[in-house]
Scaffold this motif. Structure first.
Motif, PDB file in Angstrom:
ATOM      1  N   ALA A  37       7.818 -41.938 103.866  1.00  0.00           N
ATOM      2  CA  ALA A  37       7.052 -41.376 104.990  1.00  0.00           C
ATOM      3  C   ALA A  37       5.608 -41.109 104.572  1.00  0.00           C
ATOM      4  CB  ALA A  37       7.714 -40.086 105.479  1.00  0.00           C
ATOM      5  N   LEU A  38       5.422 -40.558 103.380  1.00  0.00           N
ATOM      6  CA  LEU A  38       4.074 -40.246 102.894  1.00  0.00           C
ATOM      7  C   LEU A  38       3.244 -41.527 102.750  1.00  0.00           C
ATOM      8  CD1 LEU A  38       2.220 -37.946 101.945  1.00  0.00           C
ATOM      9  CD2 LEU A  38       3.056 -38.342  99.627  1.00  0.00           C
ATOM     10  N   GLU A  39       3.875 -42.586 102.251  1.00  0.00           N
ATOM     11  CA  GLU A  39       3.175 -43.863 102.077  1.00  0.00           C
ATOM     12  C   GLU A  39       2.740 -44.446 103.426  1.00  0.00           C
ATOM     13  OE1 GLU A  39       4.045 -48.304 100.356  1.00  0.00           O
ATOM     14  OE2 GLU A  39       5.109 -46.634  99.438  1.00  0.00           O
ATOM     15  N   ARG A  40       3.631 -44.406 104.428  1.00  0.00           N
ATOM     16  CA  ARG A  40       3.287 -44.910 105.766  1.00  0.00           C
ATOM     17  C   ARG A  40       2.120 -44.122 106.352  1.00  0.00           C
ATOM     18  NH1 ARG A  40       7.966 -47.374 108.354  1.00  0.00           N
ATOM     19  NH2 ARG A  40       8.684 -48.796 106.749  1.00  0.00           N
ATOM     20  N   LEU A  41       2.194 -42.794 106.214  1.00  0.00           N
ATOM     21  CA  LEU A  41       1.154 -41.927 106.751  1.00  0.00           C
ATOM     22  C   LEU A  41      -0.170 -42.174 106.025  1.00  0.00           C
ATOM     23  CD1 LEU A  41       0.734 -39.626 108.783  1.00  0.00           C
ATOM     24  CD2 LEU A  41       1.433 -38.014 107.014  1.00  0.00           C
ATOM     25  N   THR A  42      -0.111 -42.297 104.714  1.00  0.00           N
ATOM     26  CA  THR A  42      -1.307 -42.533 103.903  1.00  0.00           C
ATOM     27  C   THR A  42      -1.977 -43.850 104.278  1.00  0.00           C
ATOM     28  OG1 THR A  42      -0.331 -41.305 102.065  1.00  0.00           O
ATOM     29  CG2 THR A  42      -2.167 -42.750 101.527  1.00  0.00           C
TER      30      THR A  42
END
Length: 172
Positions: free
Chosen positions: A138-143
């Motif tokens: 999730a963090l990677e997608r958001l980033t």
């Protein structure tokens, strides 16, 4: 017919969000013959994953492909990160399934909710392996989407997210 028209708004070099893979760039639109039918396809490159995806132009909207979020949505996603984590009391397997669905929905706000709910401060309990995997996805997608929308590199976008999350933890 309006749905099919919408897909034609994408052109080569546009960044798009494909729900199951995140942010990619359309490298070209090509025609290909498949089972005797001529199909027009968006060729999308996901450089970070070293992957190329071909999506029929008439199915792009149906599969959830969308343009990048506008700055107002990005701002709302960052506000979502500042909120209090909402963790249901359901079994982990059910929660994990819900988190996975939110991540693969391609909805930036839903992805921010997953990051918020699974983020752990240094003094909090350890995350399980599967929690960590979902959090990082999730963090990677958001980033990635934040970086492209704001026109900054991914490390700068990641630093911004970490800053928002650490302020939230400090305020709690």
């Amino acid at each position: 017919m309006t749905k099919a028209r919408k897909t034609l708004d994408f052109s080569p070099n546009d960044f798009v969000v494909y729900p199951a893979h995140g942010v990619g760039r359309i490298i070209k639109i090509e025609e290909q013959e498949v089972a005797g039918l001529n199909l027009e396809l968006f060729v999308i490159s996901f450089e970070k994953d070293k992957m190329t995806l071909r999506v029929p132009t008439n199915k792009a909207t149906e599969v959830g492909m969308r343009p990048l979020s506008d700055p107002a949505v990005v701002s709302k996603a960052l506000d979502t990160l500042k909120g209090k984590a909402r963790v249901k009391r359901a079994m982990w397997s059910r929660r994990a399934q819900e988190y996975e669905q939110k991540i693969n929905s391609g909805d930036l706000i839903a992805i921010a909710e997953v990051v918020r709910d699974l983020h752990r401060a240094d003094d909090q309990r350890e995350q399980s392996y599967s929690e960590r995997q979902l959090y990082e996805a999730a963090l990677e997608r958001l980033t990635r989407e934040l970086a492209v929308v704001k026109g900054i590199d991914e490390s700068g976008a990641g630093a911004q997210l970490v800053e928002v999350l650490s302020k939230r933890v400090a305020a709690a």
